[in-house]
Enzyme design. Structure first.
Site, PDB file in Angstrom:
ATOM      1  CE  LYS A   1      -4.031   1.906   2.452  1.00 44.18           C
ATOM      2  NZ  LYS A   1      -4.994   1.747   3.565  1.00 44.18           N
TER       3      LYS A   1
ATOM      4  CB  SER B   1      -8.187   3.612   2.456  1.00 42.05           C
ATOM      5  OG  SER B   1      -7.443   2.914   3.435  1.00 42.05           O
TER       6      SER B   1
ATOM      7  CB  SER C   1      -8.847   0.940   5.194  1.00 41.08           C
ATOM      8  OG  SER C   1      -9.496   2.193   5.210  1.00 41.08           O
TER       9      SER C   1
END
Lengths: 470, 476
Positions: free
Chosen positions: A80, A155, A179
């Site tokens: 990420k 997210s 997320s």
């Protein structure tokens, strides 16, 4: 099964038997990225030179030259973007941070690299990872590989989309309101939100009991493999739990377990098809000998927001106050919306009392049951470019806001509960649905046992036709 | 077994249990002994807010029956006299926190620590004094007056668990509970010549909002390391009302201190820049030598900490949780509270942003984290001063250290390990100072590694051998 949709566990076995080389597997995911990467838009950058170097190193280790293969040796993995790498950009999807280079490396990144993973790219997020869909003016719209009109969730939306589309084998995420679990649900993959402290982090979020970095993958075993690499005390994070927690090697031992199912967690709207998939998951657990009873929770969405905002405002509010007014103009509308919400003065201590009130009914259930089962997302279809938390999202013909359809935040408030998202089926819009398996505080093994049993019993992701061809 | 202490009231819990099990002593007799002792010395020491005599004798008689084989098996604390810190509420009883503002307030909840102590069969016979809202390192309030150190009645027993430290030293009980958000278990343990353990955050369950406060931990105090381990094993473990309480329940090993020869300890006398009295430093180095004698490798290390940063970091934290808690009460009643309470509320109001504090906490941890990668524990004094006056009232009270004087906040070396709240810390006596007040050392373990500090503590206690003679305990 095509190579690019292999599980990490299967790939490792093939590496060991020398039936597959880490370089070949990297070739396969890179070719797949060339083919479908643009449609899902899940990557901020590729890191191919370093990746091929790692893959060749792995190849030689599996060939018996050099040191023994490590836990993730040769397995393609995406990070990420939000998890910083020293010397590389850290932009968080925001023009406010465009071109900024990080001076430090996130502990999760360190561990993944030290375990021999082939890190070949970084994944998209919404701006500052504060939305549950993934789009930003900087990086554009990330889409679910199962339905390109639908969101991959957020997210960790790039992470979920990349796994669903076969752009990699493993991915890292982080979860402060859902997320990891939301993109796992929207992209038909598995994601684990560890209990607070299990995985080390960076300040101030390492101290945030709502927040956890964690693993995503295409099977429960893959997620367990990565989680065992991520967990354990780190000398720079005093909040990281000691001793290092190791998941059992054999997963799916569920004989005699008891699970409580609660479809709406009190008052969340849940699409009929998602409720049906959740009950099918409950039946699949019953089929393997788990006792499943339906229970009720007294939680309300208003209570969830009240408690969560008292917490978020303390952390976010003081950050937001350091921003000059002109900085706000370059932000995405949903970020400005979040800031407005965070600015409302709230009392942190009142939130702490609220958290105890909120925990008690779940704790009561988990004294009688080994885990709770609930849907991850209540809506069957959320548009990829949803601009605002107030954009109407239909559930059973009625419109709701973004926070109304995410059943994840209760387990950030109860941040010490481990939660595993496992696919439960496909909805009418062609978008997958997921269930959350919520364990007792710090009891990670039980949710992995149940997740592995559910995955096997449902047999969805193990079938060739589960993964989208795009 | 050999009983080294002739006076029953100074018996250790571990010895008392052995005598109960051998039926050489009855829990009722031991309760008689501590109650008699209270009648004799508490007027001078003033360490109790109330006695719970009727309930205590009922528990003692129940324990007597259990040890006699009638009824259920004895529980871990069966028949052991124990005093609770008043701040740990008992539903239906007063909860006044040493404040005129809270006088007569009755609690509607029971603290998990209280529950567990009762469930383990302890004979709870009294509650101990604290400073107002437990926010000072001396135990002096308008509601309860001045609690004094049994070793030297002009000196404070420390705070905030000052009543707890004093009752243990004076022989008014056998075990006591405390709580520690800045040193409140370790300071009284040090000044009273007893042992106190600050558990890592989450080890012992608590009540909102402090159960989520990483600086804060409830914990055990006793006259020996083994006694403190016995009580700690009762207090620890997940609680259904506290999600922050760690699972699984952590159990300390039964045998402590038998094998420390492979351990490595880092000695840091001043933690960077704390003033430490030469007498305290000498006793700390004697403790280091005692560990070396037990086979432990002890090296001297330095830390780059500055009191200014530690205090600013702590206030950014206190300003968010404990500060508002006190400020809310103090606000309309400023004229009724102690100077130190007003000072606390004011410092909380003017503290820096909470998030800046979190970032600073990580910065402060790094040098300790690096030391503890190479060493099993850190050794340092608990308090830099020989003593603090019993009637200290706030930061204006000068505390002598060597040739200079300081405000109280500069002389307690405990706060760094609340800022870094996940480290377990055991305070063990290291000797006596010229003021006639004991000194203590802190054994600071790696995050969540409780066993190591207990092993080291037991080895240190055995090697220093301070309390085994009859002449250690004071007779006020």
């Amino acid at each position: 099964m095509e190579l690019h949709h292999l599980t990490a566990t299967a790939a490792k076995e093939l590496f060991v038997k020398r039936e597959l080389s880490p370089v070949e597997l990297l070739d396969a995911v890179v070719a797949r990225t060339d083919k479908v990467g643009e449609a899902v838009n899940a990557l901020t950058e590729q890191m191919l030179d370093e990746a091929y170097e790692s893959a060749r190193e792995a190849e030689s280790r599996y060939a018996g030259s050099g040191p023994a293969p490590r836990a993730l040796e040769g397995v393609p993995l995406l990070l990420k973007e939000e998890q910083a790498i020293a010397g590389r950009t850290l932009e968080n999807g925001s023009f406010l941070m465009k071109g900024q280079v990080s001076p430090y490396t996130h502990p999760v990144v360190e561990r993944v690299q030290a375990a021999g993973a082939v890190v070949h790219g970084r994944t998209t997020t919404p701006e500052f990872s504060i939305m549950t869909v993934t789009h930003s003016e900087m990086w554009g719209v990330t889409r679910s590989p199962f339905n390109l009109d639908a969101t991959s969730g957020g997210s960790s939306g790039g992470a979920g989309a990349a796994l669903g589309a076969g752009l990699t084998m493993l991915a890292t995420g982080s979860d402060i309101g859902g997320s990891i679990r939301i993109p796992a649900a929207q992209c038909g993959v598995v994601g684990f939100k560890p209990p607070a402290g299990r995985v080390p982090g960076l300040p101030p979020f390492n101290y945030d009991a709502y927040c956890s970095d964690g693993p995503l993958g295409r099977s429960v075993a893959d997620v367990a493999l990565l989680q065992d690499v991520l967990a354990g005390p780190h000398f720079m994070d005093p909040a990281s739990l000691r001793p290092a927690y190791r998941l059992p090697e054999r997963l799916g031992d569920v004989a005699g377990m008891r699970v409580a199912v609660c479809v709406n967690l009190g008052d969340y709207p849940v699409d009929d098809t998602i409720a049906a998939n959740t009950r099918a998951a409950a039946d699949a657990l019953r089929a393997v000998g788990v006792t499943v009873d339906e229970v009720e929770l007294p939680w309300t969405r208003a209570q969830v927001l009240e408690v969560a905002w008292a917490h978020m405002s303390l952390a976010m509010g003081s950050f937001v106050n350091t921003l000059p007014p002109e900085a706000l103009e370059v932000l995405n509308p949903y970020t400005r919306e979040f800031i407005e919400n965070a600015k409302v003065p709230r009392d942190y201590t009142t939130g702490l009392y609220g958290e105890v009130e909120f925990y008690l009914p779940l704790s009561g259930i988990l004294q009688q049951y080994d885990a709770l089962l609930a849907p991850t997302v209540g809506a069957a279809m959320i548009a990829a470019d949803t601009p605002s938390i107030d954009t109407p999202i239909p559930v059973n013909g009625e419109d709701f806001g973004m926070y109304d359809v995410m059943l994840t935040m209760p387990f950030n408030i109860n941040g010490r509960c481990p939660v595993l998202n496992v696919p439960s089926g496909i909805g009418p819009a062609g978008v997958p649905s997921g269930v959350q398996i919520v364990g007792r505080t710090f009891d990670d093994a039980t949710v992995f046992h149940l997740g592995a049993a559910l995955e096997r019993s449902l047999g969805l992701t193990t079938a060739d036709d589960w993964w989208p061809s795009l | 077994m050999a009983v080294a202490v002739t006076d029953l009231h100074h018996l250790s819990a571990t010895e008392a249990r052995a005598l109960f099990a051998a039926r050489d002593l009855s829990p009722v007799e031991l309760l008689d002994a501590v109650v008699t002792r209270i009648e004799k010395v508490n007027a001078d020491v003033n360490a109790l807010t109330e006695q719970l005599i009727d309930e205590a004798y009922e528990s003692a008689r129940e324990a007597e029956r259990r040890y006699a084989g009638a009824g259920l098996a004895p529980r871990p604390l069966e028949g052991l006299p124990l005093v609770l810190k008043e701040e740990q509420p008992i539903a239906g009883r007063t909860l006044e926190e040493g404040s005129l503002v809270e006088q007569g307030t009755v609690a509607d909840v029971t603290h998990p620590v209280v529950e567990r102590v009762y469930d383990a069969g302890a004979v709870v016979h009294a509650r101990s004094t604290t400073p107002e809202f437990s926010c000072a390192p001396f135990t002096h309030s308008r509601l309860w007056g001045v609690t004094r150190n049994p070793w030297n009645l002009d000196a404070t027993p420390g705070g905030s668990s000052g009543g707890a430290g004093a009752v243990l030293a004076a022989g008014m009980t056998t075990l006591a509970t405390g709580s520690d958000i800045g040193g409140s278990i370790r300071i009284p343990a040090s000044f009273c010549g007893v042992v106190g353990f600050k558990p890592p955050f989450g080890r012992v369950p608590g009540l909102a909002p402090f159960n989520q406060d990483t600086y804060c931990a409830d914990g055990p105090m006793g006259r020996t390391v083994a006694d403190v381990a016995l009580l700690q094993n009762v207090l620890a473990g997940p609680h259904p009302a506290d999600q922050a309480s760690l699972r699984p329940a952590y159990r300390l090993p039964r045998l402590l201190g038998t094998d420390v020869a492979d351990l490595r300890v880092a000695l840091c006398v001043n933690l960077g820049d704390y003033p430490v009295d030469p007498a305290v430093e000498a006793n700390t180095r004697a403790a280091a030598d005692a560990l070396r004698q037990a086979g432990v490798v002890v090296d001297e290390v330095t830390l780059p900490w500055r009191r200014e940063q530690l205090v600013a970091t702590a206030w950014a934290h206190f300003g968010a949780v404990m500060g508002p808690f006190i400020d809310e009460v103090v606000g309309p009643h400023a004229d009724q509270v102690m100077p130190y309470t007003r000072e606390f509320a004011e410092a909380g109001r003017t503290a820096g942003p909470y998030v800046d504090g979190l970032v600073s906490e990580t910065e402060l941890y790094r040098p300790l984290g690096e030391i503890l990668e190479r060493y099993d524990a850190l050794l340092c004094p608990t308090i830099g001063a020989q003593s603090i006056p019993a009637d200290a009232a706030g930061r204006e009270t000068p505390i002598p250290v060597g040739d200079a004087t300081y405000p109280w906040a500069d002389v307690i070396l405990t706060l760094p390990f609340n800022v870094i709240g996940r480290v377990p810390v055991l305070s063990v006596p290291s000797g006596l100072s010229p003021d006639g007040v004991p000194t203590g050392v802190q054994l600071v373990g790696r995050t969540y590694d409780d066993a190591t500090v207990f092993h080291l503590g037991a080895a240190l206690e055995r090697t220093l051998d301070l309390a085994s003679g009859d002449d250690w305990w004071p007779s006020p």
